[in-house]
Design a protein around this motif. Structure first.
Motif, PDB file in Angstrom:
ATOM      1  N   VAL A 151       0.922  -0.999  -0.068  1.00  0.00           N
ATOM      2  CA  VAL A 151       0.115   0.092   0.055  1.00  0.00           C
ATOM      3  C   VAL A 151       1.154   1.480  -0.074  1.00  0.00           C
ATOM      4  O   VAL A 151       0.578   2.429  -0.749  1.00  0.00           O
ATOM      5  CB  VAL A 151      -1.021  -0.126   1.073  1.00  0.00           C
ATOM      6  CG1 VAL A 151      -1.725   1.194   1.393  1.00  0.00           C
ATOM      7  CG2 VAL A 151      -1.770  -1.209   0.911  1.00  0.00           C
ATOM      8  N   ALA A 152       1.990   1.288   0.857  1.00  0.00           N
ATOM      9  CA  ALA A 152       2.825   2.417   0.785  1.00  0.00           C
ATOM     10  C   ALA A 152       3.572   2.574  -0.544  1.00  0.00           C
ATOM     11  O   ALA A 152       3.646   3.667  -0.950  1.00  0.00           O
ATOM     12  CB  ALA A 152       4.098   2.047   2.049  1.00  0.00           C
ATOM     13  N   ALA A 153       4.026   1.268  -1.293  1.00  0.00           N
ATOM     14  CA  ALA A 153       4.255   1.427  -2.707  1.00  0.00           C
ATOM     15  C   ALA A 153       3.338   2.334  -3.624  1.00  0.00           C
ATOM     16  O   ALA A 153       3.820   3.020  -4.494  1.00  0.00           O
ATOM     17  CB  ALA A 153       4.837   0.103  -3.104  1.00  0.00           C
ATOM     18  N   ALA A 154       2.286   1.997  -3.361  1.00  0.00           N
ATOM     19  CA  ALA A 154       1.038   2.519  -4.193  1.00  0.00           C
ATOM     20  C   ALA A 154       0.961   3.762  -3.997  1.00  0.00           C
ATOM     21  O   ALA A 154       0.808   4.690  -5.110  1.00  0.00           O
ATOM     22  CB  ALA A 154      -0.401   1.781  -4.006  1.00  0.00           C
ATOM     23  N   ALA A 155       1.127   4.349  -2.853  1.00  0.00           N
ATOM     24  CA  ALA A 155       0.904   5.719  -2.470  1.00  0.00           C
ATOM     25  C   ALA A 155       2.035   6.483  -3.069  1.00  0.00           C
ATOM     26  O   ALA A 155       2.170   7.610  -3.728  1.00  0.00           O
ATOM     27  CB  ALA A 155       1.114   6.168  -0.862  1.00  0.00           C
ATOM     28  N   CYS A 156       3.388   5.759  -3.090  1.00  0.00           N
ATOM     29  CA  CYS A 156       4.449   6.255  -3.576  1.00  0.00           C
ATOM     30  C   CYS A 156       4.362   6.674  -5.206  1.00  0.00           C
ATOM     31  O   CYS A 156       4.737   7.424  -5.911  1.00  0.00           O
ATOM     32  CB  CYS A 156       5.786   5.920  -3.384  1.00  0.00           C
ATOM     33  SG  CYS A 156       6.259   5.595  -1.587  1.00  0.00           S
ATOM     34  N   TRP A 157       3.713   5.352  -6.011  1.00  0.00           N
ATOM     35  CA  TRP A 157       3.371   5.655  -7.082  1.00  0.00           C
ATOM     36  C   TRP A 157       2.344   6.744  -7.596  1.00  0.00           C
ATOM     37  O   TRP A 157       2.728   7.463  -8.433  1.00  0.00           O
ATOM     38  CB  TRP A 157       2.836   4.206  -7.785  1.00  0.00           C
ATOM     39  CG  TRP A 157       2.754   4.035  -9.212  1.00  0.00           C
ATOM     40  CD1 TRP A 157       3.008   4.890 -10.135  1.00  0.00           C
ATOM     41  CD2 TRP A 157       1.701   2.970  -9.641  1.00  0.00           C
ATOM     42  NE1 TRP A 157       2.347   4.476 -11.327  1.00  0.00           N
ATOM     43  CE2 TRP A 157       1.840   3.271 -11.176  1.00  0.00           C
ATOM     44  CE3 TRP A 157       1.593   1.661  -9.300  1.00  0.00           C
ATOM     45  CZ2 TRP A 157       1.387   2.402 -12.035  1.00  0.00           C
ATOM     46  CZ3 TRP A 157       0.779   0.932 -10.408  1.00  0.00           C
ATOM     47  CH2 TRP A 157       0.827   1.318 -11.600  1.00  0.00           C
TER      48      TRP A 157
END
Length: 314
Positions: A151-157
Motif C-alpha cells: 500500500v505504501a508503494a501504491a502511495a509513492c506511485w
C-alpha cells in the motif's frame, strides 16, 4: 487520433499488460536470490545505461526529475520489492498496487485542483472496499507487513503520477528513462544499511540465473519494452482507448503467481481483488457519449468532445 486499435496494436497492448502482470512473479523470483533493495537499484542502473543514449531528456529540469525518481524508484519499487521479499504474494501485490488509482485521484484533487465525478467516487469506494477486505485477510493470504508496504508503494506511485502530471506534455518515456538516474544511489545506500555489505558482495560475485533473468526482464521487458510501446500507443490513440488494457495486469499477476509459485489466495482476498479491479474499471473507463444527430454542423459542433482524463499505468 484513431478511435480503435488496429489488430497489431491490440496485440502489442495485450503483450505489454502481460509483461507487466508477470512482472510481479519475476520480482519474487529475483528477490529469492538477491537482496530486494539491491535488485531495485540494479534495475534502474540497467534501464538508464541502456536507454539514456537514445532517449532525449527533452529539457526536463533535474529539479523535477529528482522528486519523481525518488517517489517512483526509491518509494514505489523499494517498498514493493521488500514487500514481496517479506512474503507478499506476487499476484496479490499486482492487485493491491492498483490502489494507486485511489491515491492518485485524492492527491490530484488536493494538489492539482481536479474534480471528482460521481462515477469516479463510486469506483474509488468499491476499490477501497476491496483493499480493506484484502487487508483484513492479510494474515492468511499475505504478511501484514508485506501488505502495508505494498500500500505504501501504491502511495509513492501516486505521488510520482502527480509530480509527472505537473510537468505537462512531455515524453513519458523520457521521464521514465531520465528519472531512472536518481534511484540507484539512494537504493544502494539503503541496501548497504539494511541488507549489509556481505549480502551485497555475495549477490554480485555469485549471481544466480534467477536473479540475472529477473534483472533482465525487469529492465528490458517490464520497463523499456513496456513503457516504450505503451507511450507509443498513447500517442496514436485516445487514452480512454488504451487505458482499459491496464485492467488485465491484476488478473495476469494472479495467474502467473498461481502458475509459478502455486499462490492461491483465500476467498476473501480473491473477492477483494475482484472489487479492486471492478472499482478501477468503474472509476476510469470512459463511457462514450453520443452526440444528437440534429446538431448543426458548425465548427464548434465538429470539434470532438473532450474526454475525461483516464489513469494509466505509470
Amino acid at each position: 487520433m484513431h478511435a480503435r486499435l488496429t489488430p497489431r496494436d491490440t496485440l502489442l497492448a495485450v503483450l505489454v499488460t502481460i509483461a507487466w502482470g508477470a512482472n510481479f512473479a519475476v520480482i519474487r523470483l529475483g528477490v529469492a536470490d538477491m537482496p530486494p533493495l539491491l535488485l531495485a537499484s540494479l534495475r534502474f542502473v540497467v534501464v538508464f545505461a541502456l536507454a539514456a543514449p537514445f532517449v532525449p531528456r527533452r529539457g526536463i529540469p533535474w529539479r523535477r526529475l529528482i522528486p519523481i525518481g525518488l517517489a517512483m524508484g526509491v518509494g514505489q519499487f523499494g517498498f514493493l520489492f521488500v514487500a514481496i521479499a517479506l512474503g507478499m504474494p506476487s499476484g496479490l501485490a499486482a492487485t493491491v498496487l492498483q490502489v494507486q488509482v485511489v491515491f492518485t485521484t485524492l492527491f490530484a484533487v488536493a494538489f492539482l485542483g481536479e474534480r471528482l465525478t460521481g462515477r469516479r467516487i463510486a469506483g474509488l469506494v468499491i476499490a477501497v472496499a476491496g483493499i480493506v477486505l484484502i487487508g483484513l485477510d492479510a494474515g492468511a493470504s499475505a504478511t501484514v507487513v508485506g501488505f502495508a508496504l505494498t500500500v505504501a508503494a501504491a502511495a509513492c506511485w501516486a505521488t510520482s503520477n502527480v509530480l509527472t502530471r505537473r510537468l505537462g506534455a512531455v515524453g513519458g518515456l523520457s521521464v521514465v528513462v531520465w528519472s531512472a538516474a536518481v534511484p540507484p544511489i539512494p537504493l544502494f545506500a539503503l541496501s548497504l544499511m539494511f541488507e549489509g555489505p556481505t549480502e551485497i558482495a555475495t549477490a554480485l560475485t555469485h549471481p544466480t540465473w534467477g536473479a540475472a533473468f529477473s534483472l533482465g526482464y525487469l529492465a528490458l521487458l517490464a520497463t523499456l519494452f513496456g513503457y516504450g510501446v505503451w507511450n507509443t500507443l498513447l500517442g496514436r490513440y485516445p487514452a480512454s482507448t488504451v487505458a482499459p488494457f491496464s485492467l488485465l495486469v491484476p488478473p495476469v499477476g494472479l495467474l502467473t503467481g498461481w502458475l509459478a509459485f502455486d499462490e492461491v489466495p483465500d476467498v476473501p482476498s480473491l473477492l477483494g481483488a475482484g472489487l479492486v479491479i471492478a472499482g478501477i474499471a468503474v472509476a476510469n473507463i470512459v463511457v462514450a457519449r453520443r452526440r444528437p444527430r440534429s446538431v448543426s454542423r458548425t465548427p464548434a459542433a465538429e470539434d470532438p468532445e473532450p474526454e475525461e482524463p483516464v489513469r494509466v499505468l505509470s
